[in-house]
Design a protein around this motif. Structure first.
Motif, mmCIF file in Angstrom:
data_model
loop_
_atom_site.group_PDB
_atom_site.id
_atom_site.type_symbol
_atom_site.label_atom_id
_atom_site.label_comp_id
_atom_site.label_asym_id
_atom_site.label_seq_id
_atom_site.Cartn_x
_atom_site.Cartn_y
_atom_site.Cartn_z
ATOM 1 N N VAL A 237 0.880 -1.172 0.000
ATOM 2 C CA VAL A 237 0.000 0.000 0.000
ATOM 3 C C VAL A 237 0.915 1.219 0.000
ATOM 4 O O VAL A 237 1.619 1.487 0.975
ATOM 5 C CB VAL A 237 -0.919 0.022 1.235
ATOM 6 N N SER A 238 0.924 1.949 -1.096
ATOM 7 C CA SER A 238 1.873 3.050 -1.238
ATOM 8 C C SER A 238 1.162 4.332 -1.652
ATOM 9 O O SER A 238 0.170 4.309 -2.385
ATOM 10 C CB SER A 238 2.948 2.699 -2.275
ATOM 11 N N PHE A 239 1.707 5.414 -1.150
ATOM 12 C CA PHE A 239 1.190 6.734 -1.531
ATOM 13 C C PHE A 239 2.307 7.750 -1.382
ATOM 14 O O PHE A 239 2.928 7.861 -0.320
ATOM 15 C CB PHE A 239 0.006 7.136 -0.650
ATOM 16 N N ALA A 240 2.563 8.486 -2.434
ATOM 17 C CA ALA A 240 3.579 9.540 -2.419
ATOM 18 C C ALA A 240 2.872 10.879 -2.196
ATOM 19 O O ALA A 240 2.063 11.304 -3.024
ATOM 20 C CB ALA A 240 4.351 9.570 -3.732
ATOM 21 N N ALA A 241 3.156 11.502 -1.073
ATOM 22 C CA ALA A 241 2.528 12.787 -0.771
ATOM 23 C C ALA A 241 2.813 13.788 -1.889
ATOM 24 O O ALA A 241 3.922 13.863 -2.413
ATOM 25 C CB ALA A 241 3.036 13.322 0.562
ATOM 26 N N SER A 242 1.797 14.558 -2.238
ATOM 27 C CA SER A 242 1.906 15.472 -3.380
ATOM 28 C C SER A 242 2.481 16.823 -3.004
ATOM 29 O O SER A 242 2.795 17.630 -3.878
ATOM 30 C CB SER A 242 0.525 15.676 -4.011
ATOM 31 N N GLY A 243 2.604 17.114 -1.695
ATOM 32 C CA GLY A 243 3.068 18.430 -1.284
ATOM 33 C C GLY A 243 1.934 19.438 -1.359
ATOM 34 O O GLY A 243 0.755 19.081 -1.349
ATOM 35 N N TYR A 244 2.296 20.704 -1.444
ATOM 36 C CA TYR A 244 1.271 21.756 -1.497
ATOM 37 C C TYR A 244 0.523 21.682 -2.820
ATOM 38 O O TYR A 244 1.132 21.645 -3.897
ATOM 39 C CB TYR A 244 1.912 23.133 -1.341
ATOM 40 N N LEU A 245 -0.793 21.641 -2.735
ATOM 41 C CA LEU A 245 -1.623 21.524 -3.933
ATOM 42 C C LEU A 245 -2.259 22.869 -4.256
ATOM 43 O O LEU A 245 -3.242 23.274 -3.629
ATOM 44 C CB LEU A 245 -2.711 20.457 -3.722
ATOM 45 N N ALA A 246 -1.699 23.555 -5.211
ATOM 46 C CA ALA A 246 -2.275 24.822 -5.665
ATOM 47 C C ALA A 246 -3.520 24.543 -6.494
ATOM 48 O O ALA A 246 -3.773 23.408 -6.921
ATOM 49 C CB ALA A 246 -1.243 25.588 -6.492
ATOM 50 N N ALA A 247 -4.312 25.579 -6.707
ATOM 51 C CA ALA A 247 -5.533 25.428 -7.499
ATOM 52 C C ALA A 247 -5.200 24.884 -8.882
ATOM 53 O O ALA A 247 -4.254 25.329 -9.531
ATOM 54 C CB ALA A 247 -6.243 26.767 -7.626
#
Length: 488
Positions: A237-247
């Motif tokens: 089960v893997s997920f790479a955080a996307s960081g700050y998500l701008a509009a």
């Protein structure tokens, strides 16, 4: 003598069984407050030519009711996440009747323009109109930033939840393996079975699951949607955080065993639990509100834009009091992020060396766009056009799900109403999910829960059984003493 010996053996066996049953009752009573504990019962059998013996310690359980509890736990956890997020979004957008809403800010701008229209020579009214416009822009900026923060927080929560799922699956393997190994042996597996069910409950909070029981009481776990979470061993089960998500940005997908289960490209989309709820918030609710705010910002830029006052027009229409990207936005485009970039034109801002009188006179685009070329202090035409422009229908694209012809005030009210309707739906669904979880937990507790009154009644029965066995022992002992005296 053989008869006395048999009686003695039966009495001793009775005492032993009473002691074992008493230990089970004591175990039940001491764990009565533990929601993950299942009631134990001592199963007794009587062997031929022998007394009663403890066959096994059985554990009360019901797989169907456990499945219902797992499903309702997933539903309640997911709905709670959705409700909390929509409450934040509702506070951002504001109730349509709320003085702090975006719709109210647009209303204040129109009121300020109408007041300025009545006295175009007033520099204080010009400044008031400018500040009202600044208030709308800042409201949109703040709302856009807050929505991006909500999306980014949801993304980080997805990463945390995915890590918890991985850890729980690792714990599940250890417990499940011990149960499989212990099948068919004299080992007491009841504590391990309780621990396995408690892990399943925790896992169901994070993601919707279905379980199947295979030979040797081996359990496999599948996510709702079909992805394999555990089948003999944990799947990745893997997920790479996307960081700050701008509009306008897109977050990463959650992967189970290499298969995407969230996002537009999900081949086996999952549902239920916190993880899918965070994904739906990050990729659905929040971006939709963001697009609605971007449409409002685009409508503002267009409503306050400047066109060539000469006929026939030779100059292009340009940005006026409100600025965004430097070019006029099209309402048929998403205009992603415009709500976060919209600002007051520096030419009208005294703090930046400008003058708010440009609201009356025009000329943001240069001398060719000047409307009050004569410099009349009582010039009202341009101010009236701007105030009327807030009521003018614009053809909004379907970005954000609120397309169609509407004035800016109407569109702002629609956006606030959309959020509030979603919040109310989430509240109702959350209440229903919480009630379903409570009913499922109560139903399961009636099967595997500990009833103190029942345990106390069992203890009284065991006391009587113990006394009876003791009396038999006393009687046998007396008879043996008498027999020995007679022999001697």
């Amino acid at each position: 003598m053989a008869t006395l010996s048999s009686a003695l053996n039966y009495a001793l066996a009775g005492l032993s069984v009473s002691a074992a049953r008493s230990a089970v009752v004591s175990r039940n009573v001491s764990s009565a407050g533990d929601e993950n504990y299942s009631r134990r019962t001592a199963e007794i059998v009587t062997l031929p030519n022998s007394g009663p013996v403890l066959a096994q310690i059985a554990r009360s359980s019901d797989r169907t009711l456990l499945d219902k509890l797992l499903a309702s736990t997933s539903g309640a956890a997911g709905q709670q996440i959705t409700l909390e997020a929509l409450q934040r979004m509702s506070a951002i957008s504001g109730d349509p009747q709320d003085d702090q809403s975006i719709a109210a800010a647009l209303g204040k701008l129109q009121t300020a323009l109408r007041s300025y229209e009545q006295n175009p020579a007033s520099s204080s009214l010009a400044r008031a109109a400018l500040e009202a416009a600044r208030g709308v822009a800042q409201k949109l900026n703040t709302a856009s930033d807050e929505i991006s923060s909500i999306r980014s927080e949801a993304d980080r929560s997805m990463a945390d939840s995915a890590e918890r799922v991985t850890n729980l699956l690792s714990q599940f393997k250890v417990v499940n393996d011990s149960i499989v190994r212990g099948q068919g042996t004299a080992s007491d597996l009841t504590d391990s079975l309780d621990q396995r069910d408690s892990i399943l409950k925790l896992l169901s909070e994070e993601i919707g699951i279905r379980i199947t029981v295979r030979p040797n009481n081996d359990v496999s776990i599948y996510a709702e949607g079909g992805a394999v979470l555990f089948e003999g061993s944990p799947r990745g089960v893997s997920f790479a955080a996307s960081g700050y998500l701008a509009a306008g940005s897109v977050g990463n997908a959650l992967m189970i065993d290499g298969v995407p289960v969230t996002g537009a490209g999900a081949t086996m989309p999952t549902s239920g639990g916190k993880l899918p709820a965070y994904a739906a918030l990050r990729d659905g609710f929040a971006p939709q509100l963001s697009l609605q705010l971007d449409q409002i910002a685009a409508g503002l830029v267009n409503a306050f834009s400047e066109a060539d006052p000469q006929l026939p027009a030779s100059l292009p229409t340009v940005e006026g009091l409100f600025q965004g990207t430097g070019t006029l936005p099209s309402l048929s485009d998403p205009n992603a992020g415009l709500a976060g970039r919209i600002r007051i034109n520096a030419l009208a801002d005294p703090d930046q060396g400008g003058t708010p009188l440009l609201i009356r006179d025009g000329g943001f685009g240069g001398p060719g766009y000047l409307r009050n070329a004569a410099g009349k202090a009582g010039f009202q035409t341009r101010i009236a056009e701007l105030a009327d422009g807030l009521n003018r229908k614009q053809s909004f694209g379907n970005w954000g799900g609120l397309g169609g012809d509407a004035s800016l005030a109407e569109y702002g009210a629609r956006s606030s109403s959309w959020v509030e309707a979603k919040r109310q739906d989430a509240q109702a669904s959350g209440d229903a999910a919480a009630a379903a979880k409570s009913r499922a937990a109560q139903s399961l507790a009636r099967i595997n829960g500990v009833n103190i009154d029942q345990e106390m009644a069992t203890l009284l029965d065991l006391e009587k059984s113990y006394q009876a066995s003791s009396k038999v022992l006393t009687a046998v002992n007396s008879m043996l003493d008498t027999l020995l005296e007679a022999v001697n």
